[in-house]
Design a protein around this motif. Structure first.
Motif, PDB file in Angstrom:
ATOM      1  N   UNK A  24       0.818  -1.212   0.000  1.00 23.13           N
ATOM      2  CA  UNK A  24       0.000   0.000   0.000  1.00 23.13           C
ATOM      3  C   UNK A  24       0.847   1.255   0.000  1.00 23.13           C
ATOM      4  N   UNK A  25       1.786   1.366   0.935  1.00 21.50           N
ATOM      5  CA  UNK A  25       2.622   2.554   1.028  1.00 21.50           C
ATOM      6  C   UNK A  25       3.458   2.731  -0.237  1.00 21.50           C
ATOM      7  N   UNK A  26       3.942   1.633  -0.795  1.00 23.89           N
ATOM      8  CA  UNK A  26       4.772   1.698  -1.999  1.00 23.89           C
ATOM      9  C   UNK A  26       4.028   2.282  -3.185  1.00 23.89           C
ATOM     10  N   UNK A  27       2.710   2.238  -3.151  1.00 18.34           N
ATOM     11  CA  UNK A  27       1.912   2.678  -4.294  1.00 18.34           C
ATOM     12  C   UNK A  27       1.715   4.181  -4.365  1.00 18.34           C
ATOM     13  N   UNK A  28       2.097   4.900  -3.313  1.00 20.13           N
ATOM     14  CA  UNK A  28       1.934   6.361  -3.356  1.00 20.13           C
ATOM     15  C   UNK A  28       3.092   7.129  -2.721  1.00 20.13           C
ATOM     16  N   UNK A  29       4.000   6.415  -2.021  1.00 17.59           N
ATOM     17  CA  UNK A  29       5.133   7.076  -1.373  1.00 17.59           C
ATOM     18  C   UNK A  29       6.424   6.529  -1.982  1.00 17.59           C
ATOM     19  N   UNK A  30       7.260   5.878  -1.205  1.00 23.45           N
ATOM     20  CA  UNK A  30       8.455   5.216  -1.728  1.00 23.45           C
ATOM     21  C   UNK A  30       8.352   3.737  -1.380  1.00 23.45           C
ATOM     22  N   UNK A  31       9.087   2.865  -2.085  1.00 20.71           N
ATOM     23  CA  UNK A  31       8.982   1.429  -1.812  1.00 20.71           C
ATOM     24  C   UNK A  31       9.225   1.105  -0.346  1.00 20.71           C
ATOM     25  N   UNK A  32       8.327   0.312   0.208  1.00 18.08           N
ATOM     26  CA  UNK A  32       8.388  -0.070   1.621  1.00 18.08           C
ATOM     27  C   UNK A  32       8.214  -1.574   1.779  1.00 18.08           C
ATOM     28  N   UNK A  33       8.848  -2.101   2.809  1.00 22.64           N
ATOM     29  CA  UNK A  33       8.482  -3.410   3.346  1.00 22.64           C
ATOM     30  C   UNK A  33       8.084  -3.193   4.794  1.00 22.64           C
TER      31      UNK A  33
END
Length: 257
Positions: free
Chosen positions: A30-39
């Motif tokens: 979810x976060x990767x889709x609007x911010x920066x790539x996250x795990x």
């Protein structure tokens, strides 16, 4: 730098039920889709990593300090680590909308990051709105080319737009097509403009969102061509285009004496 209680407080209204919105602000995809790539390890005490670029030093490790689905999550640097904290809360309404609030705390007095991060969060939270309005339930692959130039933000914007052949600020609703080279093209509809910023809902090279920006980075100017592309076609395009846009920005970097 030790935090003094100075914080960023922002909120946006988004489309979606609380579970959908929670996934967007609290999970890696979810976060990767609007911010920066996250795990994100989805539990209290879990690990969280943010990737701000391809270099090893741009992989920022953190922790899920609080995990209270589907309404509150807090990220920090880890147990005993002094630094910034990021608290996200989701407040549902009765009409398939929610309010998302960010409390980003821990800034020191005179922290040069503060103003830049305020502006950056406004852009990313606007992208969160777009993600939930147009691509809810999907996952974007991002390409986030950025250059840091020793010029003013206004000068950076002139170099960026001039290099792309943009002669003036387009109007909302206009079609905009630009390219780094014959194989690296970006096109879509202008959905928002601001000081030194153009936001696109793109259809080329794949469905998604994009931002052209020139921002004050606290002594330098951060010039970006950021893409968030959906589906297998988008993943392939992001992988293909990232290095090419980075090279395009590097080729236009102003020379210093």
């Amino acid at each position: 730098m030790t935090g003094t209680g100075r914080a960023i407080d922002l909120s946006v209204e988004v489309i979606g039920d609380i579970e959908t919105v929670w996934r967007a602000v609290a999970t890696g995809p979810g976060i990767s889709s609007w911010y920066v790539p996250h795990t994100v390890e989805e539990r209290s005490g879990g690990t969280a990593t943010a990737s701000f670029g391809p270099e090893p030093e741009m992989q920022i490790a953190g922790r899920v300090a609080v995990w209270e689905p589907p309404q509150r999550v807090v990220f920090d640097g880890g147990e005993g680590v002094d630094g910034l904290t990021f608290e996200w809360t989701v407040e549902p309404h009765g009409d398939n909308t929610c309010t998302v609030r960010l409390h980003n705390a821990g800034f020191g007095d005179g922290d040069p990051q503060y103003d830049a991060m305020v502006n950056g969060w406004k852009l990313f939270m606007a992208n969160l709105q777009l993600h939930l309005e147009h691509f809810a339930g999907q996952t974007a692959t991002s390409a986030l080319p950025m250059a840091m130039w020793p010029v003013t933000p206004g000068e950076g914007w002139e170099i960026l737009t001039g290099g792309l052949g943009i002669s003036g600020m387009p109007a909302v609703g206009d079609r905009l097509d630009v390219a780094a080279d014959d194989e690296t093209k970006l096109g879509g509809t202008v959905i928002e403009t601001g000081p030194r910023r153009i936001t696109l809902l793109v259809d080329s090279p794949a469905p998604g969102t994009a931002f052209l920006t020139s921002e004050d980075g606290g002594g330098v100017t951060m010039v970006s061509v950021w893409l968030y592309l959906y589906g297998p076609e988008g993943a392939a395009a992001a992988e293909h285009d990232d290095a090419r846009w980075r090279a395009w920005l590097a080729d236009r970097a102003p020379q210093t004496d």
